[in-house]
Design a protein around this motif. Structure first.
Motif, short mmCIF file in Angstrom:
data_model
loop_
_atom_site.label_atom_id
_atom_site.label_comp_id
_atom_site.label_asym_id
_atom_site.label_seq_id
_atom_site.Cartn_x
_atom_site.Cartn_y
_atom_site.Cartn_z
N LYS A 1 18.83 -2.79 -38.77
CA LYS A 1 18.81 -1.97 -37.56
C LYS A 1 17.86 -2.57 -36.53
CE LYS A 1 19.91 2.40 -39.85
NZ LYS A 1 20.21 1.81 -41.17
N ALA A 2 18.21 -2.45 -35.26
CA ALA A 2 17.39 -2.99 -34.18
C ALA A 2 15.99 -2.39 -34.20
CB ALA A 2 18.07 -2.73 -32.83
N LEU A 3 15.90 -1.10 -34.46
CA LEU A 3 14.59 -0.45 -34.49
C LEU A 3 13.72 -1.02 -35.61
CD1 LEU A 3 15.48 3.31 -33.87
CD2 LEU A 3 14.16 1.82 -32.37
N GLU A 4 14.33 -1.24 -36.78
CA GLU A 4 13.58 -1.80 -37.90
C GLU A 4 13.03 -3.18 -37.57
OE1 GLU A 4 15.94 0.20 -41.71
OE2 GLU A 4 16.73 -1.62 -40.77
N LEU A 5 13.87 -4.03 -36.98
CA LEU A 5 13.43 -5.38 -36.64
C LEU A 5 12.33 -5.33 -35.58
CD1 LEU A 5 13.64 -8.42 -36.83
CD2 LEU A 5 15.53 -8.34 -35.18
N HIS A 6 12.46 -4.42 -34.59
CA HIS A 6 11.44 -4.30 -33.55
C HIS A 6 10.08 -3.97 -34.15
CE1 HIS A 6 9.91 -3.34 -29.49
NE2 HIS A 6 9.26 -2.37 -30.11
N VAL A 7 10.05 -3.01 -35.06
CA VAL A 7 8.79 -2.61 -35.70
C VAL A 7 8.19 -3.76 -36.48
CG1 VAL A 7 7.78 -1.11 -37.46
CG2 VAL A 7 9.37 -0.16 -35.78
N GLU A 8 9.02 -4.46 -37.26
CA GLU A 8 8.52 -5.56 -38.08
C GLU A 8 8.01 -6.72 -37.23
OE1 GLU A 8 8.00 -5.51 -41.36
OE2 GLU A 8 8.61 -3.41 -41.18
N LEU B 1 1.13 -10.08 -29.58
CA LEU B 1 2.12 -9.82 -28.53
C LEU B 1 2.41 -8.33 -28.35
CD1 LEU B 1 4.71 -12.64 -29.31
CD2 LEU B 1 2.81 -12.67 -27.68
N GLN B 2 1.63 -7.48 -28.99
CA GLN B 2 1.90 -6.05 -28.90
C GLN B 2 1.66 -5.48 -27.51
OE1 GLN B 2 -0.01 -3.85 -32.02
NE2 GLN B 2 1.46 -4.52 -33.56
N LYS B 3 0.94 -6.18 -26.69
CA LYS B 3 0.68 -5.71 -25.34
C LYS B 3 1.52 -6.47 -24.31
CE LYS B 3 -2.57 -2.75 -26.48
NZ LYS B 3 -2.46 -1.31 -26.26
N GLY C 1 -4.34 -5.96 -14.79
CA GLY C 1 -5.01 -4.70 -14.51
C GLY C 1 -4.72 -3.62 -15.53
N GLY C 2 -4.05 -4.00 -16.64
CA GLY C 2 -3.79 -3.02 -17.69
C GLY C 2 -2.65 -2.07 -17.38
N GLN C 3 -1.81 -2.38 -16.39
CA GLN C 3 -0.72 -1.50 -16.01
C GLN C 3 0.52 -1.77 -16.85
OE1 GLN C 3 -0.93 1.02 -13.64
NE2 GLN C 3 -3.11 0.49 -13.73
N TYR C 4 1.14 -0.70 -17.33
CA TYR C 4 2.37 -0.80 -18.10
C TYR C 4 3.50 -1.29 -17.20
CZ TYR C 4 6.53 0.83 -20.66
OH TYR C 4 7.74 0.91 -21.30
N THR C 5 4.26 -2.29 -17.66
CA THR C 5 5.30 -2.90 -16.81
C THR C 5 6.71 -2.68 -17.35
OG1 THR C 5 5.08 -5.01 -18.00
CG2 THR C 5 3.72 -4.70 -16.01
N GLY D 1 3.93 -0.25 -25.05
CA GLY D 1 5.37 -0.31 -25.01
C GLY D 1 6.00 -0.89 -26.26
N TYR D 2 5.58 -0.44 -27.43
CA TYR D 2 6.24 -0.87 -28.66
C TYR D 2 6.28 0.30 -29.65
CZ TYR D 2 1.54 -1.39 -30.66
OH TYR D 2 0.25 -1.15 -31.09
#
Length: 296
Positions: free
Chosen positions: A214-221, A229-231, A237-241, A278-279
Motif C-alpha cells: 500500500k502507498a501509505l505503508e511505503l510512505h511511512v517506511e 528527509l522528514q522535513k 523560515g520553517g514554513q510548511y510548503t 508533512g509526513y
C-alpha cells in the motif's frame, strides 16, 4: 481531488489564455476563461477486468459523459459568438467542469467584475424557504463552475480550443459517473428509465490480497528509513510548503446531521501532519474508518 491534472494541462491552459489575450486584448480577455472537459472510460458495467476478461476492454474509449445530445454542435457543443475568437474556440453547452484554472490577473479582474465577487467563498444559491434545496446545483457545482460561468453571477464565457482540445481534457478518476447516464433523475434519464441504485451499506466486497504494498505503508517506511528527509515539506523560515487545507466555515446545510466534530478531528490531524513537516506516521495507519466517514 479526483481529477488528474498534468503539467500538459496547465501549460495548455496558459498557452491558450495568452492566445486569447493576444486576439482580443487584455481588458476584453477577462470576459473569457479557457475551460476543461472531464472524461471517463466506458468499461462494461457487468465485467470485472482480469486476465481472463481483458478482451472486454477492446471497445472501451473516453466518454464525455456530461455532454449529451445530437447533432453534437446543436445539443452538446456551442459556437462562440465573439467573431475574433469563433474561428479557434468553442464552448460546451453544459459549462460544468468540476474544477477551473485561472491566472492571478484573471482572479483580480473577477474580484471587481459586476455580480461576480469571485474572491468570496460562499454557499451555493438555495431556496429561501428551504435552504437545504439548491437552486443552481450542489456546492461543488457552484464553486467549480456555476459561480464563474453562470449568467446571473460572473458571466464569464467558457472557451475550449479546437486545435488543442485534447490537452484540456482531464480524467475523472472515480470513473463511475458514465454509468449514471440514462438512469432516473440523471442526465439522459426519463421517469421510465432504470433507477440509479445507491449503496445501502450492506454490500460485501472481496478485498485485494493483503500482500499488496500500500502507498501509505511505503510512505511511512520511507520516512522511517530516511529521517533526514522528514522535513522535506518545510521551506525557508520553517514554513510548511505542502498541500494547504483551509477551513472556510461554509455551512453544511445539506448534511443530515452535525458533522462539526468530524471536521474538527480531520483538521486537527492535518495540523499535526503539518507540524511534523508533512509526513505520515504509523498511528495514522490505525484509523477507525467508520469514525472518519461522513454521510450526506
Amino acid at each position: 481531488d479526483d481529477i488528474r491534472i498534468s503539467p500538459t494541462t496547465v501549460a495548455a491552459y496558459l498557452h491558450e489564455t495568452n492566445r486569447v489575450e493576444s486576439i482580443v486584448g487584455s481588458q476584453h480577455a477577462t470576459d473569457f476563461n479557457v475551460g476543461i472537459v472531464r472524461y471517463e472510460y466506458d468499461f462494461p458495467e457487468n465485467v470485472v477486468i482480469t486476465d481472463k476478461t481483458r478482451h472486454a476492454t477492446e471497445n472501451v474509449t473516453r466518454v464525455y459523459w456530461e455532454h449529451l445530445g445530437k447533432p453534437i454542435f446543436e445539443k452538446a457543443v456551442d459556437k462562440v459568438e465573439d467573431e475574433a475568437l469563433s474561428p479557434y474556440y468553442m464552448s460546451m453547452h453544459l459549462h460544468h467542469q468540476g474544477m477551473y484554472l485561472a491566472t492571478a490577473s484573471l482572479l483580480k479582474a473577477w474580484k471587481y467584475r459586476k455580480n461576480c465577487k469571485f474572491d468570496e467563498i460562499r454557499d451555493r444559491p438555495s431556496n429561501p424557504k428551504k435552504p437545504s434545496q439548491p437552486t443552481e446545483g450542489t456546492q461543488r457545482v457552484w464553486m467549480s463552475s456555476q459561480m464563474l460561468y453562470g449568467g446571473r453571477h460572473c458571466g464569464v464565457k467558457q472557451l475550449l480550443p479546437v486545435e488543442n482540445f485534447g490537452q484540456l481534457t482531464v480524467l475523472h478518476l472515480p470513473n463511475k459517473n458514465y454509468r449514471r447516464v440514462g438512469k432516473q433523475g440523471r442526465i439522459g434519464g426519463s421517469d421510465n428509465a432504470p433507477k440509479n441504485e445507491f449503496s445501502d451499506g450492506t454490500e460485501v466486497f472481496q478485498r485485494s490480497h493483503p500482500l499488496l504494498l500500500k502507498a501509505l505503508e511505503l510512505h511511512v517506511e520511507m520516512k522511517k528509513e530516511f529521517p533526514n528527509l522528514q522535513k522535506s515539506n518545510i521551506g525557508e523560515g520553517g514554513q510548511y510548503t505542502g498541500v494547504r487545507v483551509v477551513d472556510t466555515d461554509v455551512k453544511k446545510h445539506h448534511f443530515t446531521k452535525d458533522h462539526k466534530a468530524a471536521f474538527e478531528k480531520r483538521l486537527n490531524a492535518y495540523k499535526d501532519y503539518v507540524s511534523r513537516g508533512g509526513y505520515l506516521i504509523e498511528s495514522d495507519m490505525d484509523l477507525d474508518v467508520e469514525g472518519w466517514t461522513m454521510e450526506a
